[in-house]
Design a protein around this motif. Structure first.
Motif, PDB file in Angstrom:
ATOM      1  N   ASP A 194      64.622 -54.584 -40.758  1.00 42.44           N
ATOM      2  CA  ASP A 194      65.275 -53.391 -41.315  1.00 42.44           C
ATOM      3  C   ASP A 194      66.786 -53.549 -41.156  1.00 42.44           C
ATOM      4  O   ASP A 194      67.321 -53.297 -40.077  1.00 42.44           O
ATOM      5  N   PRO A 195      67.483 -53.975 -42.210  1.00 39.97           N
ATOM      6  CA  PRO A 195      68.935 -54.190 -42.118  1.00 39.97           C
ATOM      7  C   PRO A 195      69.711 -52.952 -41.687  1.00 39.97           C
ATOM      8  O   PRO A 195      70.827 -53.071 -41.187  1.00 39.97           O
ATOM      9  N   GLU A 196      69.121 -51.777 -41.837  1.00 37.69           N
ATOM     10  CA  GLU A 196      69.805 -50.537 -41.469  1.00 37.69           C
ATOM     11  C   GLU A 196      69.403 -50.023 -40.092  1.00 37.69           C
ATOM     12  O   GLU A 196      69.723 -48.888 -39.726  1.00 37.69           O
ATOM     13  N   VAL A 197      68.703 -50.848 -39.320  1.00 35.87           N
ATOM     14  CA  VAL A 197      68.232 -50.411 -38.010  1.00 35.87           C
ATOM     15  C   VAL A 197      69.407 -49.985 -37.126  1.00 35.87           C
ATOM     16  O   VAL A 197      70.479 -50.588 -37.153  1.00 35.87           O
ATOM     17  N   SER A 198      69.193 -48.935 -36.338  1.00 42.21           N
ATOM     18  CA  SER A 198      70.213 -48.465 -35.398  1.00 42.21           C
ATOM     19  C   SER A 198      69.982 -49.117 -34.038  1.00 42.21           C
ATOM     20  O   SER A 198      68.843 -49.244 -33.583  1.00 42.21           O
ATOM     21  N   LEU A 199      71.075 -49.520 -33.408  1.00 41.83           N
ATOM     22  CA  LEU A 199      71.007 -50.122 -32.075  1.00 41.83           C
ATOM     23  C   LEU A 199      71.564 -49.134 -31.057  1.00 41.83           C
ATOM     24  O   LEU A 199      72.692 -48.661 -31.186  1.00 41.83           O
ATOM     25  N   VAL A 200      70.761 -48.839 -30.042  1.00 37.04           N
ATOM     26  CA  VAL A 200      71.170 -47.915 -28.976  1.00 37.04           C
ATOM     27  C   VAL A 200      71.021 -48.640 -27.639  1.00 37.04           C
ATOM     28  O   VAL A 200      69.988 -49.257 -27.382  1.00 37.04           O
ATOM     29  N   ARG A 201      72.047 -48.561 -26.811  1.00 37.41           N
ATOM     30  CA  ARG A 201      71.987 -49.176 -25.480  1.00 37.41           C
ATOM     31  C   ARG A 201      71.905 -48.069 -24.430  1.00 37.41           C
ATOM     32  O   ARG A 201      72.664 -47.089 -24.487  1.00 37.41           O
ATOM     33  N   ILE A 202      71.006 -48.236 -23.483  1.00 36.47           N
ATOM     34  CA  ILE A 202      70.726 -47.212 -22.477  1.00 36.47           C
ATOM     35  C   ILE A 202      70.866 -47.800 -21.081  1.00 36.47           C
ATOM     36  O   ILE A 202      70.412 -48.915 -20.826  1.00 36.47           O
ATOM     37  N   ASP A 203      71.497 -47.029 -20.194  1.00 41.07           N
ATOM     38  CA  ASP A 203      71.543 -47.389 -18.777  1.00 41.07           C
ATOM     39  C   ASP A 203      70.433 -46.613 -18.077  1.00 41.07           C
ATOM     40  O   ASP A 203      70.508 -45.389 -17.938  1.00 41.07           O
ATOM     41  N   ALA A 204      69.385 -47.335 -17.647  1.00 40.61           N
ATOM     42  CA  ALA A 204      68.215 -46.659 -17.079  1.00 40.61           C
ATOM     43  C   ALA A 204      68.533 -45.926 -15.778  1.00 40.61           C
ATOM     44  O   ALA A 204      67.843 -44.975 -15.417  1.00 40.61           O
ATOM     45  N   ALA A 205      69.597 -46.356 -15.089  1.00 42.51           N
ATOM     46  CA  ALA A 205      69.946 -45.717 -13.815  1.00 42.51           C
ATOM     47  C   ALA A 205      70.576 -44.348 -14.015  1.00 42.51           C
ATOM     48  O   ALA A 205      70.437 -43.458 -13.170  1.00 42.51           O
ATOM     49  N   SER A 206      71.303 -44.160 -15.124  1.00 41.16           N
ATOM     50  CA  SER A 206      71.976 -42.875 -15.375  1.00 41.16           C
ATOM     51  C   SER A 206      71.393 -42.169 -16.590  1.00 41.16           C
ATOM     52  O   SER A 206      72.063 -41.364 -17.239  1.00 41.16           O
ATOM     53  N   TYR A 207      70.160 -42.473 -16.895  1.00 33.98           N
ATOM     54  CA  TYR A 207      69.488 -41.956 -18.086  1.00 33.98           C
ATOM     55  C   TYR A 207      69.387 -40.429 -18.078  1.00 33.98           C
ATOM     56  O   TYR A 207      69.073 -39.811 -17.056  1.00 33.98           O
ATOM     57  N   GLU A 208      69.647 -39.834 -19.243  1.00 31.80           N
ATOM     58  CA  GLU A 208      69.491 -38.392 -19.431  1.00 31.80           C
ATOM     59  C   GLU A 208      68.108 -38.114 -19.994  1.00 31.80           C
ATOM     60  O   GLU A 208      67.697 -38.713 -20.989  1.00 31.80           O
ATOM     61  N   GLY A 209      67.381 -37.209 -19.382  1.00 33.25           N
ATOM     62  CA  GLY A 209      66.019 -36.906 -19.808  1.00 33.25           C
ATOM     63  C   GLY A 209      65.940 -36.470 -21.268  1.00 33.25           C
ATOM     64  O   GLY A 209      66.795 -35.750 -21.762  1.00 33.25           O
ATOM     65  N   GLY A 210      64.906 -36.946 -21.960  1.00 31.53           N
ATOM     66  CA  GLY A 210      64.670 -36.550 -23.347  1.00 31.53           C
ATOM     67  C   GLY A 210      65.290 -37.458 -24.382  1.00 31.53           C
ATOM     68  O   GLY A 210      64.992 -37.338 -25.576  1.00 31.53           O
ATOM     69  N   GLN A 211      66.138 -38.394 -23.970  1.00 27.02           N
ATOM     70  CA  GLN A 211      66.830 -39.250 -24.932  1.00 27.02           C
ATOM     71  C   GLN A 211      65.852 -40.130 -25.713  1.00 27.02           C
ATOM     72  O   GLN A 211      65.978 -40.291 -26.934  1.00 27.02           O
ATOM     73  N   LEU A 212      64.881 -40.723 -25.015  1.00 28.73           N
ATOM     74  CA  LEU A 212      63.915 -41.583 -25.695  1.00 28.73           C
ATOM     75  C   LEU A 212      63.056 -40.783 -26.666  1.00 28.73           C
ATOM     76  O   LEU A 212      62.726 -41.267 -27.760  1.00 28.73           O
ATOM     77  N   ALA A 213      62.701 -39.564 -26.295  1.00 26.56           N
ATOM     78  CA  ALA A 213      61.903 -38.719 -27.196  1.00 26.56           C
ATOM     79  C   ALA A 213      62.670 -38.423 -28.476  1.00 26.56           C
ATOM     80  O   ALA A 213      62.092 -38.410 -29.581  1.00 26.56           O
ATOM     81  N   GLN A 214      63.969 -38.195 -28.355  1.00 26.96           N
ATOM     82  CA  GLN A 214      64.795 -37.950 -29.542  1.00 26.96           C
ATOM     83  C   GLN A 214      64.845 -39.185 -30.439  1.00 26.96           C
ATOM     84  O   GLN A 214      64.765 -39.081 -31.669  1.00 26.96           O
ATOM     85  N   LEU A 215      64.968 -40.360 -29.830  1.00 26.69           N
ATOM     86  CA  LEU A 215      65.019 -41.595 -30.612  1.00 26.69           C
ATOM     87  C   LEU A 215      63.688 -41.884 -31.292  1.00 26.69           C
ATOM     88  O   LEU A 215      63.646 -42.474 -32.380  1.00 26.69           O
ATOM     89  N   ALA A 216      62.590 -41.478 -30.656  1.00 30.85           N
ATOM     90  CA  ALA A 216      61.259 -41.753 -31.196  1.00 30.85           C
ATOM     91  C   ALA A 216      60.865 -40.772 -32.296  1.00 30.85           C
ATOM     92  O   ALA A 216      59.980 -41.082 -33.111  1.00 30.85           O
TER      93      ALA A 216
END
Length: 323
Positions: free
Chosen positions: A41-63
């Motif tokens: 998917d040439p239009e794929v979005s790339l997101v980088r996450i720091d698991a140590a300072s992760y904010e709850g709910g971020q993965l659910a929003q991305l999914a």
């Protein structure tokens, strides 16, 4: 059972766990996955996450499905220090993968890693990357890099690069990349030594070469220069120990007739150096280096002057060579 892959064969999946002992190879694995996601998917979005300072709910929003469509690849590093929010949300994604999200979890070991392996690694592919400590393993990675660049590199050129730059894999890769960019044709040891001449003269390997040859003046001069420019005495003693261990391995394997456990270029050089040593002199040298190693590391009490201990070692070993 979950599929296990290496850094150079890892493939896209809804969730991928990368467990590594070498950060550079983990980075390469991530780059491979990102490239595969972009190809799909040439239009794929790339997101980088720091698991140590992760904010709850971020993965659910991305999914969650987007009104505008498109997919996302999320690279979550630092999973070995992940907070409880990340562990919870990553577990949810692992249990219920999203067609719109590729989650890549990168961890380097520890207690959290054990938990991550149990929750993620059972059902999803794992990219396992071991520590890269042996020179032979580093040489194989560098040759792989040269092959991908469609260049030939002589084995002794890889050896010269290790002597010049030391054991840090990231620095070795950077050095080889620069050499390949600045040269043409087959890369030789002579080209490497010319390119890094100033650095070779300040390494423990150069000191070890001079000691093996019994060149006491040169060895002391190189040692003092190396220490003055920031090389720790422990590193120089380690280079001496490695050099003489190779001589002992070749001697134990039967000299020219044997097949010692090292790279061919290392064995060839060790056989040549071994001609300058008798068995009893080699044994005394190894004992002296072992004692000095303990001294400079502070075993049995802190040594007041590690440089003096190292100089005494060089004098004693060179004397053994000449005896």
């Amino acid at each position: 059972m979950a599929k296990r892959m290496s850094w150079d064969t890892v493939e896209l999946a809804p969730v991928v766990l990368i467990q590594h002992g070498e950060e550079l190879l983990a980075d390469w694995a991530c780059e491979r996955l990102i490239a595969a996601a972009k190809k799909a998917d040439p239009e794929v979005s790339l997101v980088r996450i720091d698991a140590a300072s992760y904010e709850g709910g971020q993965l659910a929003q991305l999914a969650a499905p987007s009104l505008f469509g498109g997919s996302t690849i999320a690279i979550a590093k630092g999973a070995s220090k992940a907070n409880a929010r990340f562990l919870r949300d990553a577990g949810e994604i692992a249990a219920h993968p999203s067609p719109d999200l590729t989650l890549v979890i990168v961890e380097s070991g520890g207690v959290r890693s054990s938990r991550m392996a149990k929750t993620i690694g059972k059902e999803h592919p794992v990219c396992a990357i071991a520590d890269v400590k042996r020179d032979g393993d580093k040489a194989a990675i560098l040759q792989n890099l040269a092959k991908r660049a469609k260049r030939k590199v002589r084995p002794d050129a890889i050896g010269a690069l290790l002597e010049s730059l030391g054991g840090d894999l990231r620095e070795l890769v950077s050095g080889l990349t620069q050499l390949l960019a600045d040269t043409e044709g087959e890369l030789t040891a002579a080209q490497v030594r010319t390119y890094y001449r100033g650095r070779i003269e300040a390494t423990g390997y150069a000191v070890a070469d001079a000691v093996v040859a019994g060149q006491v003046g040169k060895a002391l001069s190189l040692m003092r220069h190396a220490v003055a420019t920031g090389t720790d005495e422990v590193v120089i003693v380690a280079a001496l120990a490695m050099k003489f261990r190779q001589l002992a391995l070749v001697a134990g394997a039967g000299g020219k007739r044997g097949n010692p456990p090292m790279q061919p270029w290392q064995a060839k050089r060790a056989r040549r150096d071994l001609n300058m040593w008798r068995d009893d002199s080699l044994a005394r040298a190894i004992e002296t280096i072992a004692r000095t190693d303990a001294l400079v590391k502070g075993f049995g009490g802190e040594v007041r002057d590690p440089s003096y201990a190292l100089e005494s070692c060089i004098l004693s070993v060179c004397a053994a060579q000449r005896a």
